[in-house]
Design a protein around this motif. Structure first.
Motif, mmCIF file in Angstrom:
data_model
loop_
_atom_site.group_PDB
_atom_site.id
_atom_site.type_symbol
_atom_site.label_atom_id
_atom_site.label_comp_id
_atom_site.label_asym_id
_atom_site.label_seq_id
_atom_site.Cartn_x
_atom_site.Cartn_y
_atom_site.Cartn_z
ATOM 1 N N HIS A 92 3.410 -2.305 5.362
ATOM 2 C CA HIS A 92 4.278 -3.288 4.710
ATOM 3 C C HIS A 92 3.973 -4.737 5.051
ATOM 4 O O HIS A 92 4.287 -5.623 4.254
ATOM 5 C CB HIS A 92 5.737 -2.970 5.019
ATOM 6 N N VAL A 93 3.381 -4.985 6.191
ATOM 7 C CA VAL A 93 3.079 -6.373 6.582
ATOM 8 C C VAL A 93 1.591 -6.663 6.420
ATOM 9 O O VAL A 93 1.212 -7.660 5.801
ATOM 10 C CB VAL A 93 3.542 -6.657 8.031
ATOM 11 N N LEU A 94 0.753 -5.782 6.956
ATOM 12 C CA LEU A 94 -0.684 -6.014 6.860
ATOM 13 C C LEU A 94 -1.249 -5.553 5.519
ATOM 14 O O LEU A 94 -2.377 -5.906 5.173
ATOM 15 C CB LEU A 94 -1.417 -5.313 8.010
ATOM 16 N N GLY A 95 -0.501 -4.760 4.783
ATOM 17 C CA GLY A 95 -0.904 -4.343 3.445
ATOM 18 C C GLY A 95 -2.047 -3.349 3.390
ATOM 19 O O GLY A 95 -2.833 -3.370 2.443
ATOM 20 N N PHE A 96 -2.140 -2.444 4.377
ATOM 21 C CA PHE A 96 -3.152 -1.392 4.308
ATOM 22 C C PHE A 96 -2.996 -0.654 2.975
ATOM 23 O O PHE A 96 -1.884 -0.299 2.586
ATOM 24 C CB PHE A 96 -2.957 -0.384 5.442
ATOM 25 N N SER A 97 -4.075 -0.420 2.290
ATOM 26 C CA SER A 97 -4.001 0.311 1.020
ATOM 27 C C SER A 97 -4.068 1.821 1.236
ATOM 28 O O SER A 97 -3.721 2.586 0.343
ATOM 29 C CB SER A 97 -5.138 -0.130 0.089
ATOM 30 N N PHE A 132 4.390 -1.292 9.912
ATOM 31 C CA PHE A 132 3.832 -2.645 9.967
ATOM 32 C C PHE A 132 2.500 -2.715 9.228
ATOM 33 O O PHE A 132 2.256 -3.641 8.446
ATOM 34 C CB PHE A 132 3.666 -3.067 11.437
ATOM 35 N N ASN A 133 1.652 -1.733 9.476
ATOM 36 C CA ASN A 133 0.346 -1.696 8.810
ATOM 37 C C ASN A 133 0.497 -1.637 7.290
ATOM 38 O O ASN A 133 -0.243 -2.295 6.561
ATOM 39 C CB ASN A 133 -0.479 -0.505 9.292
ATOM 40 N N ALA A 159 -3.856 3.635 7.866
ATOM 41 C CA ALA A 159 -2.750 2.983 8.568
ATOM 42 C C ALA A 159 -2.190 3.905 9.641
ATOM 43 O O ALA A 159 -1.860 3.467 10.748
ATOM 44 C CB ALA A 159 -1.654 2.594 7.574
ATOM 45 N N VAL A 172 4.288 0.905 14.070
ATOM 46 C CA VAL A 172 2.970 0.347 13.745
ATOM 47 C C VAL A 172 2.514 0.827 12.367
ATOM 48 O O VAL A 172 1.934 0.053 11.599
ATOM 49 C CB VAL A 172 1.932 0.684 14.846
#
Length: 125
Positions: free
Chosen positions: A27-32, A24-25, A37, A21
């Protein structure tokens, strides 16, 4: 298969959920923020740990109401997290020792306390 083996297996699965997770956060959702994350990912890992402990590790855990177990689980893990942080602060910040050794000491302590706490307080028969 012994209870301790199931506990270790569940811990590895929960850690895998946490890490997956987190990735995913980021690399996919792009959390800065990696910290944010990780906080979100930790919630998924803790939830996976609770479910695994309830239904896989401590076989009779599924017989009791889940909400009472969940409350005790959160309190236990919150207390252990505070203790983990205190060990790290004492070892690395106050005593000026290698943080990696402190992390290992705190993690072993966490493993032992969480197993005993889950067995005797959260998922007791």
């Amino acid at each position: 298969m012994g209870e301790l083996f199931r506990y270790v297996t569940n811990g590895l699965v929960a850690t895998g959920v946490h890490y997956s997770v987190l990735a995913f956060n980021l690399h996919v959702l792009g959390f800065s923020s990696a910290g944010l994350a990780n906080l979100v990912a930790a919630m998924f890992g803790i939830a996976a740990s609770f479910v695994g402990n309830r239904y896989f590790v401590f076989a009779n855990g599924g017989e009791a109401p889940w909400h009472g177990q969940a409350a005790r689980f959160v309190l236990l893990y919150g207390a252990i997290a505070l203790l983990h942080g205190a060990v790290m602060w004492t070892w690395a910040d106050w005593l000026q020792q290698d943080y990696r050794i402190g992390f290992l000491i705190a993690t072993v302590m966490q493993f032992v306390l969480s197993y005993i706490g889950n067995k005797r307080l959260v998922f007791k028969k």
